[in-house]
Design an enzyme around this catalytic site. Structure first.
Site, mmCIF file in Angstrom:
data_model
loop_
_atom_site.group_PDB
_atom_site.id
_atom_site.type_symbol
_atom_site.label_atom_id
_atom_site.label_comp_id
_atom_site.label_asym_id
_atom_site.label_seq_id
_atom_site.Cartn_x
_atom_site.Cartn_y
_atom_site.Cartn_z
ATOM 1 N N ASP A 24 -6.771 4.650 6.778
ATOM 2 C CA ASP A 24 -7.131 5.751 7.676
ATOM 3 C C ASP A 24 -6.418 5.634 9.018
ATOM 4 O O ASP A 24 -5.756 6.566 9.473
ATOM 5 C CB ASP A 24 -8.650 5.770 7.899
ATOM 6 N N TYR A 205 -6.918 -4.012 -3.454
ATOM 7 C CA TYR A 205 -8.333 -4.196 -3.153
ATOM 8 C C TYR A 205 -8.855 -5.443 -3.873
ATOM 9 O O TYR A 205 -8.214 -5.974 -4.792
ATOM 10 C CB TYR A 205 -9.129 -2.965 -3.557
ATOM 11 N N GLN A 270 3.440 -1.787 11.606
ATOM 12 C CA GLN A 270 3.882 -0.809 10.613
ATOM 13 C C GLN A 270 5.401 -0.769 10.416
ATOM 14 O O GLN A 270 5.859 -0.718 9.265
ATOM 15 C CB GLN A 270 3.351 0.577 10.970
ATOM 16 N N ARG A 286 -1.916 0.022 -1.730
ATOM 17 C CA ARG A 286 -3.298 0.471 -1.917
ATOM 18 C C ARG A 286 -3.618 1.605 -0.954
ATOM 19 O O ARG A 286 -2.984 1.768 0.094
ATOM 20 C CB ARG A 286 -4.265 -0.688 -1.713
ATOM 21 N N GLY A 287 -4.682 2.360 -1.286
ATOM 22 C CA GLY A 287 -5.134 3.415 -0.385
ATOM 23 C C GLY A 287 -4.108 4.511 -0.244
ATOM 24 O O GLY A 287 -3.451 4.914 -1.197
ATOM 25 N N GLU A 288 -3.923 5.010 0.984
ATOM 26 C CA GLU A 288 -3.045 6.153 1.206
ATOM 27 C C GLU A 288 -1.820 5.830 2.039
ATOM 28 O O GLU A 288 -0.705 6.238 1.690
ATOM 29 C CB GLU A 288 -3.823 7.295 1.867
ATOM 30 N N ASP A 289 -1.977 5.104 3.127
ATOM 31 C CA ASP A 289 -0.833 4.901 4.024
ATOM 32 C C ASP A 289 0.292 4.125 3.338
ATOM 33 O O ASP A 289 1.441 4.566 3.304
ATOM 34 C CB ASP A 289 -1.276 4.172 5.293
ATOM 35 N N SER A 290 -0.019 2.951 2.795
ATOM 36 C CA SER A 290 1.028 2.164 2.136
ATOM 37 C C SER A 290 1.522 2.861 0.873
ATOM 38 O O SER A 290 2.692 2.711 0.488
ATOM 39 C CB SER A 290 0.518 0.761 1.805
#
Length: 403
Positions: A24, A205, A270, A286-290
């Site tokens: 996020d 995760y 980053q 994982r997730g959205e940014d990476s």
């Protein structure tokens, strides 16, 4: 496409509630920097978790409620009871993923004339329904305010993906410069031997089947160097290090067993993480940014999607794979297994060995697909510019109504 720059001072506020540890704030921080640096927007970022923010941006001070970093004003969002006035209201307000901005901020927006633009920047998904919901208005049930939904996505009927205007050129320059890659990997303490191995970055995760994969890699015919951030896959890393003390493995630790060398890295800023993706041969994200940054790296990647109740994330994963990969190809099968989304429950060591060998064997085709995919995504424009163009259109409409 050149970034859109405003020819007048435009102010914009982003509200970020950290749910997925780094995804996020990672997205919101990249967006804030791009809007400020490339588009000339004066950005304020409210965030409720400065510690997570600091892990990806070391300049963040966790003891300050107000600070300025790289031209972006940072405010610690430590309570919903914060008192806001019209002086705090920007021309544009973005709430990330419907994060419920403070009531006093909403009330203050109603006192502004003309009314500010209010956007809900949603999470990324490849599902078809997104195209029909992108830019839809949502009038407030009580107040004279309208919020619009803005969806990132993978088609020209969405807001596109987040990327800076210079990102592709920077990546190409880095990947064509062997010395730059060697210097970067050396700065992470990789030995010459580790640099010559198959390099894998692992960001996942806690519930990932990392231990099973470590076992397969230990028995590999070729040397593998796995780079994992401190605290990620903690139990699997401890088991690999045979750490019976129960203490967490710290950044800088390295252990070799069989063909696998596992090196624990500190969290890095980053821009350096982008270089890590560019320098590795395979990236687990994982997730959205990476996940988004891996798509700009021109390297094969495996996505560990953020888990949701009733396995709703499996539907999102399949929607992406249908757009990105061939049906039932090695990348899709490995991705589904990594997310425990195969029809059979669980995978044996033999299963993981077969999945890994199939993935490695398909690497040339997968790499070619990453290049084609990136070219396709570039045609959709970048999220920040698309968002700003939509904002400008809404501002003109609001100004006409206020005349």
């Amino acid at each position: 496409m050149a970034p859109l720059r405003t020819n007048y001072p435009l102010t914009l506020t982003i509200f970020c509630k950290v749910v997925d540890n780094f995804g996020d704030i990672g997205i919101c921080w990249r967006l804030a920097r791009q809007l400020q640096h490339e588009c000339g927007v004066q950005v304020t970022l409210w965030v409720d978790d400065l510690l997570s923010f600091q892990r990806i941006c070391p300049d963040v001070r966790i003891d300050l409620e107000h600070q300025n970093i790289h031209g972006v004003a940072i405010r610690y969002w430590n309570t919903q009871e914060v008192v806001c006035t019209t002086d705090d209201i920007s021309d544009v307000t973005i709430e990330f993923f419907a994060c419920d901005i403070p009531p006093s901020y909403i009330d203050a927006m109603t006192q502004c004339e003309p009314r500010p633009v209010w956007l809900n920047l949603e999470g990324l998904t490849a599902e078809d329904w997104v195209e029909g919901c992108h830019t839809l208005p949502s009038p407030h049930p009580r107040l004279p305010l309208t919020k619009h939904f803005f969806f990132p996505g993978f088609t020209d009927k969405t807001g596109g993906l987040l990327h800076e205007s210079s990102l592709v050129a920077q990546r190409q320059a880095f990947q064509s410069d062997l010395l730059a890659q060697q210097n970067f990997l050396t700065s992470l303490s990789l030995t010459a031997t580790e640099q010559l191995a198959l390099k894998v970055s692992l960001f996942c995760y806690a519930q990932s089947p990392a231990s099973a994969l470590f076992d397969v890699w230990r028995q590999s015919d070729t040397a593998i160097t796995c780079l994992v951030p401190e605290g990620v896959a903690a139990q699997a890393v401890q088991d690999f290090f045979a750490n019976g003390s129960g203490e967490s493995i710290k950044a800088g630790a390295v252990c070799t067993r069989g063909a696998l060398t596992l090196r624990v890295l500190p969290f890095i800023a980053q821009p350096e993480y982008d270089k890590l993706l560019w320098a590795c041969d395979l990236n687990f994200v994982r997730g959205e940014d990476s996940f988004v940054r891996a798509q700009w790296a021109n390297k094969p990647f495996i996505w560990h999607i953020y888990p949701q109740d009733e396995n709703l994330h499996h539907k999102k994963l399949r929607a992406f794979l249908q757009r990105y990969a061939q049906h039932d190809d090695p990348l899709s099968r490995f991705s589904l297994a990594w997310n425990d989304a195969l029809s059979a429950s669980g995978c044996t060591e033999e299963d993981w060995s077969a999945l890994w060998m199939q993935l490695v064997g398909a690497t040339p085709e997968i790499t070619e697909n990453t290049v084609l995919w990136q070219q396709k995504m570039l045609k959709n424009g970048d999220l920040a510019t698309n968002l700003l163009r939509f904002t400008e259109m809404l501002r003109l409409e609001i100004q006409k109504k206020s005349v």
